[in-house]
Design a protein around this motif. Structure first.
Motif, PDB file in Angstrom:
ATOM      1  N   PRO A   1       0.451  14.973  -3.593  1.00 14.10           N
ATOM      2  CA  PRO A   1       0.886  15.780  -4.750  1.00 14.10           C
ATOM      3  C   PRO A   1      -0.180  15.925  -5.825  1.00 14.10           C
ATOM      4  N   ASP A   2      -0.925  14.854  -6.117  1.00 11.00           N
ATOM      5  CA  ASP A   2      -1.932  14.931  -7.172  1.00 11.00           C
ATOM      6  C   ASP A   2      -3.051  15.886  -6.782  1.00 11.00           C
ATOM      7  N   ALA A   3      -3.584  15.722  -5.575  1.00 12.54           N
ATOM      8  CA  ALA A   3      -4.661  16.606  -5.121  1.00 12.54           C
ATOM      9  C   ALA A   3      -4.175  18.043  -5.011  1.00 12.54           C
ATOM     10  N   SER A   4      -2.933  18.235  -4.606  1.00 16.47           N
ATOM     11  CA  SER A   4      -2.390  19.577  -4.474  1.00 16.47           C
ATOM     12  C   SER A   4      -2.263  20.262  -5.829  1.00 16.47           C
ATOM     13  N   ASP A   5      -1.821  19.517  -6.849  1.00 22.99           N
ATOM     14  CA  ASP A   5      -1.718  20.100  -8.192  1.00 22.99           C
ATOM     15  C   ASP A   5      -3.094  20.509  -8.711  1.00 22.99           C
ATOM     16  N   ARG A   6      -4.083  19.660  -8.479  1.00 29.05           N
ATOM     17  CA  ARG A   6      -5.437  20.000  -8.906  1.00 29.05           C
ATOM     18  C   ARG A   6      -5.961  21.220  -8.139  1.00 29.05           C
ATOM     19  N   LEU A   7      -5.602  21.307  -6.865  1.00 30.50           N
ATOM     20  CA  LEU A   7      -6.034  22.442  -6.064  1.00 30.50           C
ATOM     21  C   LEU A   7      -5.432  23.740  -6.590  1.00 30.50           C
ATOM     22  N   LYS A   8      -4.164  23.727  -6.949  1.00 32.07           N
ATOM     23  CA  LYS A   8      -3.528  24.926  -7.495  1.00 32.07           C
ATOM     24  C   LYS A   8      -4.218  25.371  -8.777  1.00 32.07           C
ATOM     25  N   ALA A   9      -4.544  24.403  -9.634  1.00 30.22           N
ATOM     26  CA  ALA A   9      -5.251  24.740 -10.872  1.00 30.22           C
ATOM     27  C   ALA A   9      -6.621  25.338 -10.575  1.00 30.22           C
ATOM     28  N   ALA A  10      -7.314  24.784  -9.554  1.00 26.64           N
ATOM     29  CA  ALA A  10      -8.635  25.293  -9.188  1.00 26.64           C
ATOM     30  C   ALA A  10      -8.530  26.705  -8.612  1.00 26.64           C
TER      31      ALA A  10
ATOM     32  N   ARG B   1      11.738  16.921  -0.785  1.00 27.09           N
ATOM     33  CA  ARG B   1      10.548  16.319  -1.378  1.00 27.09           C
ATOM     34  C   ARG B   1      10.648  14.789  -1.433  1.00 27.09           C
ATOM     35  N   PRO B   2      10.659  14.139  -0.273  1.00 26.82           N
ATOM     36  CA  PRO B   2      10.707  12.669  -0.254  1.00 26.82           C
ATOM     37  C   PRO B   2       9.393  12.078  -0.739  1.00 26.82           C
ATOM     38  N   HIS B   3       9.338  10.766  -0.820  1.00 22.70           N
ATOM     39  CA  HIS B   3       8.113  10.071  -1.222  1.00 22.70           C
ATOM     40  C   HIS B   3       6.975  10.456  -0.275  1.00 22.70           C
TER      41      HIS B   3
ATOM     42  N   SER C   1      -0.462  28.495   4.580  1.00 26.99           N
ATOM     43  CA  SER C   1       0.674  28.262   3.672  1.00 26.99           C
ATOM     44  C   SER C   1       1.437  27.003   4.056  1.00 26.99           C
ATOM     45  N   VAL C   2       1.621  26.796   5.350  1.00 26.49           N
ATOM     46  CA  VAL C   2       2.335  25.599   5.810  1.00 26.49           C
ATOM     47  C   VAL C   2       1.542  24.345   5.469  1.00 26.49           C
ATOM     48  N   ARG C   3       0.245  24.370   5.699  1.00 29.47           N
ATOM     49  CA  ARG C   3      -0.583  23.206   5.408  1.00 29.47           C
ATOM     50  C   ARG C   3      -0.635  22.920   3.905  1.00 29.47           C
ATOM     51  N   LEU C   4      -0.657  23.969   3.101  1.00 33.65           N
ATOM     52  CA  LEU C   4      -0.647  23.779   1.652  1.00 33.65           C
ATOM     53  C   LEU C   4       0.681  23.180   1.199  1.00 33.65           C
ATOM     54  N   TRP C   5       1.777  23.646   1.802  1.00 30.93           N
ATOM     55  CA  TRP C   5       3.094  23.083   1.471  1.00 30.93           C
ATOM     56  C   TRP C   5       3.177  21.618   1.876  1.00 30.93           C
ATOM     57  N   PHE C   6       2.667  21.285   3.044  1.00 30.50           N
ATOM     58  CA  PHE C   6       2.684  19.895   3.483  1.00 30.50           C
ATOM     59  C   PHE C   6       1.779  19.040   2.594  1.00 30.50           C
ATOM     60  N   SER C   7       0.678  19.612   2.146  1.00 29.39           N
ATOM     61  CA  SER C   7      -0.200  18.882   1.227  1.00 29.39           C
ATOM     62  C   SER C   7       0.502  18.599  -0.094  1.00 29.39           C
ATOM     63  N   GLU C   8       1.320  19.534  -0.557  1.00 31.88           N
ATOM     64  CA  GLU C   8       2.080  19.305  -1.794  1.00 31.88           C
ATOM     65  C   GLU C   8       3.015  18.111  -1.657  1.00 31.88           C
ATOM     66  N   LEU C   9       3.541  17.914  -0.453  1.00 35.38           N
ATOM     67  CA  LEU C   9       4.469  16.805  -0.227  1.00 35.38           C
ATOM     68  C   LEU C   9       3.746  15.476  -0.068  1.00 35.38           C
ATOM     69  N   THR C  10       2.610  15.489   0.609  1.00 35.64           N
ATOM     70  CA  THR C  10       1.945  14.240   0.977  1.00 35.64           C
ATOM     71  C   THR C  10       0.800  13.868   0.048  1.00 35.64           C
TER      72      THR C  10
ATOM     73  N   ARG D   1       0.806  -1.219   0.000  1.00 36.36           N
ATOM     74  CA  ARG D   1       0.000   0.000   0.000  1.00 36.36           C
ATOM     75  C   ARG D   1       0.838   1.268   0.000  1.00 36.36           C
ATOM     76  N   PHE D   2       2.062   1.208   0.493  1.00 36.70           N
ATOM     77  CA  PHE D   2       2.781   2.432   0.792  1.00 36.70           C
ATOM     78  C   PHE D   2       3.690   2.963  -0.320  1.00 36.70           C
ATOM     79  N   PRO D   3       4.162   2.156  -1.277  1.00 37.30           N
ATOM     80  CA  PRO D   3       4.988   2.744  -2.337  1.00 37.30           C
ATOM     81  C   PRO D   3       4.244   3.666  -3.293  1.00 37.30           C
ATOM     82  N   LYS D   4       2.916   3.646  -3.301  1.00 36.38           N
ATOM     83  CA  LYS D   4       2.149   4.460  -4.248  1.00 36.38           C
ATOM     84  C   LYS D   4       2.202   5.934  -3.856  1.00 36.38           C
ATOM     85  N   ASP D   5       1.974   6.802  -4.829  1.00 34.17           N
ATOM     86  CA  ASP D   5       2.022   8.241  -4.589  1.00 34.17           C
ATOM     87  C   ASP D   5       0.726   8.774  -3.986  1.00 34.17           C
ATOM     88  N   ASP D   6      -0.394   8.146  -4.321  1.00 36.43           N
ATOM     89  CA  ASP D   6      -1.696   8.628  -3.862  1.00 36.43           C
ATOM     90  C   ASP D   6      -2.140   7.792  -2.665  1.00 36.43           C
ATOM     91  N   LEU D   7      -1.851   8.279  -1.466  1.00 36.33           N
ATOM     92  CA  LEU D   7      -2.207   7.555  -0.249  1.00 36.33           C
ATOM     93  C   LEU D   7      -3.672   7.800   0.088  1.00 36.33           C
TER      94      LEU D   7
END
Length: 421
Positions: A208-217, A126-128, A197-206, A34-40
């Motif tokens: 990444p897919d949802a964070s990219d979509r959020l930035k676009a939104a 930017r670790p996994h 800002s801190v929570r958004l940065w942490f979201s980008e790390l943990t 379960r853990f090697p995937k990017d989308d937890l």
């Protein structure tokens, strides 16, 4: 050590933590895929919390005990007795001057707080997402325990803690600076973890897919304004990115400016489900389903379309999920059956029905439902699709709303033309 009721409670905590820790290790091995995937998923994050609390924190607690012993010896004293219980420890320094007691007691805390801070630079590389989540949760938990939880427990009179010893045996002139230092650090800690800002940065790390979509939104929102669609989409993506407070803020704006919009009730249902307010989530999902039916009828005048049925099936299945989570098993079965009547291929509704049937002991019927799903070619993959597939549902919602808007625009054009004639 067992003559104190507090110690009995502490050792009960130790026994529970050992059992949960062993179970966590076994699950780490059996569910290692379960853990090697990017989308937890949320289940993955719950598992990471278990790792932090029952595997990593006991090691940190042991390190704090050892650091306290080293600090006590450096001040010329020694630990007469000590106890270690996985999630807690007790240490009793002796042969110390009164002015050295508090520095010795808190030397271990100082060490592990510095250790926790030393983990943070790893996040800038930017670790996994799994490792980033593990580091973030560990640092957050260590600071919360030492700056907030332990001082609060000390106020209840729990004997044996370093705070209890400091308040009762430490130098009086050192107690107030110690309390003020912890209070200031606790306030800073709360401000940091609540900072957008801190929570958004942490979201980008943990996430990444949802964070990219959020930035676009966010970019779309700034370009197009606060329409019901953009506000709802932004709130949904805030929720998926783990920024729940921001999602609630978007919901408040929607309820203020678009109180009767289907977008509002859709977001309201998702936010309530994320907050585990399952009764309110169920009510919002059901209301949105009824509203979708009414919108389809009034929008095109022909009745519900296949897209409307699919959308309503997802909303009803989400309501079934909410009912199941709230312990309303019979209602969960009824709602899932209503969803399957609208879309018999919808997997979430089928699996909710299976879980509810198993809960009522109807194993044969549950097995039959699974066979139907398998024969229908369904993959039985529900990850990130409970209580509903948000992306698919929102696309159907957008299509319905665009059709309704086009229909209303056409009606207005006809009326305006008739009025001119």
């Amino acid at each position: 050590m067992f003559d104190s009721p507090n110690n009995f409670y502490f050792w009960c905590v130790t026994g529970i933590s050992v059992l949960v820790g062993v179970d966590t290790v076994l699950r780490l091995w059996t569910e290692r895929h379960r853990f090697p995937k990017d989308d937890l998923s949320e289940e993955d994050r719950a598992m990471i919390w278990r790792i932090v609390v029952f595997l990593i924190f006991p090691l940190i607690t042991l390190m704090e005990l050892n650091a306290t012993e080293v600090g006590t010896r450096s001040f010329g004293g020694e630990l007469s007795t000590w106890s270690y219980g996985m999630l807690w420890y007790e240490a009793y320094p002796t042969a110390l001057a009164k002015s050295a007691l508090i520095p010795a007691l808190f030397s271990g805390e100082f060490f592990i707080l510095c250790l926790a801070l030393s983990m943070l630079p790893a996040l800038f590389f930017r670790p996994h997402p799994f490792l980033a989540t593990l580091i973030g949760y560990t640092v957050s938990f260590v600071f919360a325990v030492n700056l907030i939880i332990e001082p609060v427990i000390a106020l209840t009179g729990m004997s044996g803690s370093k705070w209890y010893l400091a308040l009762n045996e430490g130098a009086p002139e050192q107690i107030m600076p110690l309390a003020m230092l912890h209070l200031v650090l606790a306030v800073i800690y709360l401000m940091v973890i609540r900072n957008k800002s801190v929570r958004l940065w942490f979201s980008e790390l943990t996430r990444p897919d949802a964070s990219d979509r959020l930035k676009a939104a966010i970019f779309e929102y700034r370009a197009t304004g606060d329409s019901a669609r953009t506000l709802s989409k932004l709130g949904i993506l805030y929720e998926r990115a783990g920024l729940h407070r921001q999602a609630r803020e978007q919901l408040k704006v929607l309820e203020k400016h678009h109180p009767t919009s289907l977008y509002t009730y859709f977001l309201k249902a998702l936010v309530n489900y994320g907050q585990r307010k399952f009764d309110k989530a169920k009510a919002a999902f059901l209301y949105a389903s009824d509203m979708a039916h009414d919108v389809a009828i009034t929008g095109n005048g022909l009745g519900a379309s296949a897209e409307t049925d699919k959308f309503r099936a997802q909303l009803l299945a989400a309501a079934a999920c909410s009912s199941f989570a709230a312990g309303e098993i019979i209602q969960a079965i009824n709602l899932s059956e209503r969803a399957l009547e609208l879309d018999e291929s919808y997997l979430v509704a089928r699996m909710v029905k299976v879980d509810a049937l198993l809960r009522t002991g109807k194993k044969d019927q549950a097995a039959q439902e699974i066979l139907i799903a398998v024969h229908s070619g369904l993959t039985l993959d529900l990850e990130n699709k409970v209580p509903l597939d948000v992306e698919t549902s929102f696309e159907l919602l957008e299509e319905m709303e665009s059709q309704r808007s086009a229909s209303e625009a056409g009606k207005r054009t006809v009326l305006e033309t008739a009025g001119k004639n």
